[in-house]
Write an enzyme that holds these catalytic residues in place. Structure first.
Site, mmCIF file in Angstrom:
data_model
loop_
_atom_site.group_PDB
_atom_site.id
_atom_site.type_symbol
_atom_site.label_atom_id
_atom_site.label_comp_id
_atom_site.label_asym_id
_atom_site.label_seq_id
_atom_site.Cartn_x
_atom_site.Cartn_y
_atom_site.Cartn_z
ATOM 1 N N CYS A 126 2.305 3.023 9.523
ATOM 2 C CA CYS A 126 2.654 4.355 9.038
ATOM 3 C C CYS A 126 3.433 5.121 10.114
ATOM 4 C CB CYS A 126 1.402 5.135 8.654
ATOM 5 S SG CYS A 126 1.780 6.777 7.964
ATOM 6 N N HIS B 6 6.806 -4.856 7.956
ATOM 7 C CA HIS B 6 7.795 -3.930 7.409
ATOM 8 C C HIS B 6 8.983 -3.988 8.359
ATOM 9 C CE1 HIS B 6 8.724 0.184 5.418
ATOM 10 N NE2 HIS B 6 9.831 -0.444 5.779
ATOM 11 N N VAL C 6 0.586 5.577 -0.310
ATOM 12 C CA VAL C 6 -0.235 6.779 -0.422
ATOM 13 C C VAL C 6 0.086 7.457 -1.752
ATOM 14 C CG1 VAL C 6 -0.760 9.019 0.579
ATOM 15 C CG2 VAL C 6 -0.271 7.082 2.073
ATOM 16 N N PRO D 2 0.850 -1.201 0.000
ATOM 17 C CA PRO D 2 0.000 0.000 0.000
ATOM 18 C C PRO D 2 0.882 1.246 0.000
ATOM 19 C CG PRO D 2 0.082 -0.978 2.195
ATOM 20 C CD PRO D 2 0.802 -1.915 1.295
ATOM 21 N N ASN E 106 8.501 -7.304 4.138
ATOM 22 C CA ASN E 106 8.552 -6.030 3.422
ATOM 23 C C ASN E 106 9.871 -5.317 3.745
ATOM 24 O OD1 ASN E 106 6.660 -2.911 3.641
ATOM 25 N ND2 ASN E 106 7.928 -3.690 1.999
ATOM 26 N N ASN F 236 14.055 -4.214 1.719
ATOM 27 C CA ASN F 236 15.281 -4.684 1.058
ATOM 28 C C ASN F 236 15.030 -5.406 -0.263
ATOM 29 O OD1 ASN F 236 16.570 -3.678 3.279
ATOM 30 N ND2 ASN F 236 17.436 -5.609 3.990
#
Length: 564
Positions: free
Chosen positions: A222, A292, A141, A139, A334, A336
């Protein structure tokens, strides 16, 4: 036995009446004969006292308690023996039957449990087939819109997430829903990615999105200031918000079932803490977690791992999470992944079920398509523009993608500024064709030193603009430190986003009073973004926050009125 009591009573009476006539050496004979009728004569009654009890004993203490006690003990012993024999006889038959029934019951229970587990696993496989989790569009933005997702899918992506959407606005604003959730029958499987800090808004948004997507995702990663002011994303990962987060996941997972609920997180301060969080999310109802592999950001003056956002991702921690949660629970890694070799290395080292990429795909939408025959950057850009013509998106988003996809050729052939100044799709397409001509050698190119200088200056200005927000944050923290205040003291002033009701109030004010009213209440938020037609033209370069409004005071969402 019921007949024993009258037997002992009658014996006692008889013995008392004839106490002088009974020889002391004579033994009472042991018999087991029961009276068949209450009218039988006393002579027909037979003693059942043990042979060890003599007549003298009986004559010595007629009617006394020792005799009664002895008879009662004899009775109890006889009853116990009889009961034991009866029980033994009964259990020998019933035990086998009870054991058989218990075994059959357990087998039935296990069969039902196994059947339920198989159905659950089968349902999970139908909703989340493993091959669809392998290569994932993250995802982004303003970055993972429909046209870009379609381009990535063409070149190997098997699953895609929408851009981050505000659950509050999605639940209450039909125009927002129309603009933000654009999809197509071939744009599947698709995950709707929301930020939220309450279950009510997310559940409402999820039910509206459900007919068009294959899963709902909660943003817990986020790290930006906008997430801090809106209290969402990685700023919900503290211990103080854990029950809130788990409650949101439970409520939404139950409310949209069988549609699965995912979570996207960042690393906590230790591997053990991250593993614990993932286990809690799984137990609350999450069906997949994307990790992440960088640490969450905190704006309270802390330093070290907790505030690290730059540099290499810590994929070893993803491996630890995957190992802890096991093969049955899907984990996406998530971080590298800039090249296909990075993708392979990530999967091998983490043993994750799939790789999610953002930055890598922005530079190369064909990241998941290994091989020498994949298209070059110019060809990918032209394909993207064709998709935008079919699935329109904001022009600023188009230019953002072109600048990333074409970074090297734009720099080499000195067309960056011209591309960023393109007014419409056709101008952008013309410049992309021109770049392709230069790259193939079909068109001559002459290096212009003066143009190169202008482009360097423009790049420096853009960098400075993008850093204005960070500079502001740093200044406010330094000011708070000088005054002995908490590090985020000034960052909290005017940081709370406006509510939907407050936006309506601002729009109702005379134009000359509107800006002053805004500055008094929302000094860190962009006035143009919220209240000017066309929004803020500076977008990413704006130093003010572009946060979504909160739903305080909002009316109930009308999702029940909308039918798929």
């Amino acid at each position: 036995m019921v007949a024993d009591e009258p037997l002992y009573a009658n014996m006692h009476v008889e013995a008392t009446e004839s106490r002088g006539a009974l020889p002391s050496s004579q033994k009472l004979k042991k018999k087991r004969k029961r009276s068949s009728s209450s009218s039988s004569s006393k002579a027909s009654l037979v003693s059942s006292v043990s042979a060890s009890v003599s007549a003298a004993d009986l004559l010595e203490i007629p009617g006394s308690s020792p005799l009664k006690k002895h008879k009662k003990e004899k009775k109890k012993s006889s009853e116990k023996k009889s009961k034991s024999q009866s029980s033994s006889s009964k259990s020998s038959k019933d035990k086998k039957r009870e054991k058989k029934e218990k075994k059959e019951k357990n087998e039935k229970k296990e069969k039902k449990k196994s059947s339920s587990g198989e159905k659950s696993k089968k349902r999970r496989k139908q909703i989340l087939p493993p091959h669809k989790l392998r290569f994932v569009v993250a995802p982004m933005v303003g970055g993972s819109e429909l046209a870009f997702r379609m381009l990535c899918r063409k070149y190997g992506a098997t699953l895609a997430y929408t851009p981050m959407m505000s659950a509050t606005k999605f639940a209450h604003d039909a125009e927002y829903r129309k603009a933000e959730l654009q999809t197509h029958p071939t744009d599947r499987p698709l995950v709707a990615h929301f930020n939220a800090n309450n279950a009510k808004d997310l559940l409402s948004a999820a039910k509206l999105a459900a007919p068009h997507v294959d899963a709902i995702d909660l943003n817990l990663g986020c790290p930006q200031r906008i997430a801090h002011s809106g209290h969402f994303g990685s700023f919900l990962l503290g211990d103080e918000d854990r029950e809130l987060v788990l409650g949101i996941v439970r409520t939404v997972a139950k409310g949209v079932a069988p549609l699965p609920v995912f979570c996207k997180i960042r690393l906590l301060d230790s591997t053990a803490a991250t593993v614990k969080l993932c286990e809690q999310l799984r137990n609350a109802g999450a069906r997949l977690i994307a990790v992440h592999a960088r640490h969450r950001v905190q704006y309270d003056g802390k330093t070290g791992r907790a505030v690290s956002r730059q540099g290499a991702a810590h994929v070893a921690e993803v491996a630890a999470v995957k190992s802890a949660l096991g093969d049955d629970f899907p984990i996406l890694s998530n971080g590298n992944t800039r090249t296909w070799a990075d993708v392979e290395a990530n999967l091998a080292s983490t043993r994750a079920d799939g790789v999610m990429s953002a930055e890598g795909l922005l530079d190369d939408p064909a990241l998941f398509a290994p091989g020498e025959n994949k298209p070059d950057a110019c060809a990918l850009a032209l394909e993207y523009l064709d998709l935008v013509a079919k699935h329109p998106v904001k022009h600023s988003t188009v230019l953002f993608h072109l600048r990333r996809m074409l970074r090297n050729p734009l720099t080499k052939f000195q067309l960056t500024e011209e591309m960023m100044s393109a007014k419409n799709l056709e101008e952008a397409r013309s410049l992309a064709h021109r770049l392709a001509g230069y790259a193939r050698g079909d068109m001559g190119f002459t290096y212009d030193a003066e143009r190169a200088k202008r482009e360097r200056e423009a790049a420096a200005r853009r960098k400075a603009e993008l850093g204005r927000r960070r500079d502001y944050d740093a200044r406010m923290r330094r000011k708070a430190a000088r005054e002995g205040k908490p590090m985020d003291y000034y960052l909290e002033q005017g940081a709370s986003p406006p509510t939907l009701a407050q936006l309506e109030e601002a729009r109702s004010l005379p134009e000359e009073k509107r800006l002053g009213w805004w500055k008094e209440r929302f000094s860190q938020h962009c006035f143009a973004h919220h209240l000017q037609a066309g929004g803020c033209q500076r977008e990413r370069a704006c130093a003010f926050l572009h946060a979504d409004p909160s739903n305080a005071g909002a009316s109930e969402p009308s999702w029940l009125e909308e039918k798929p």
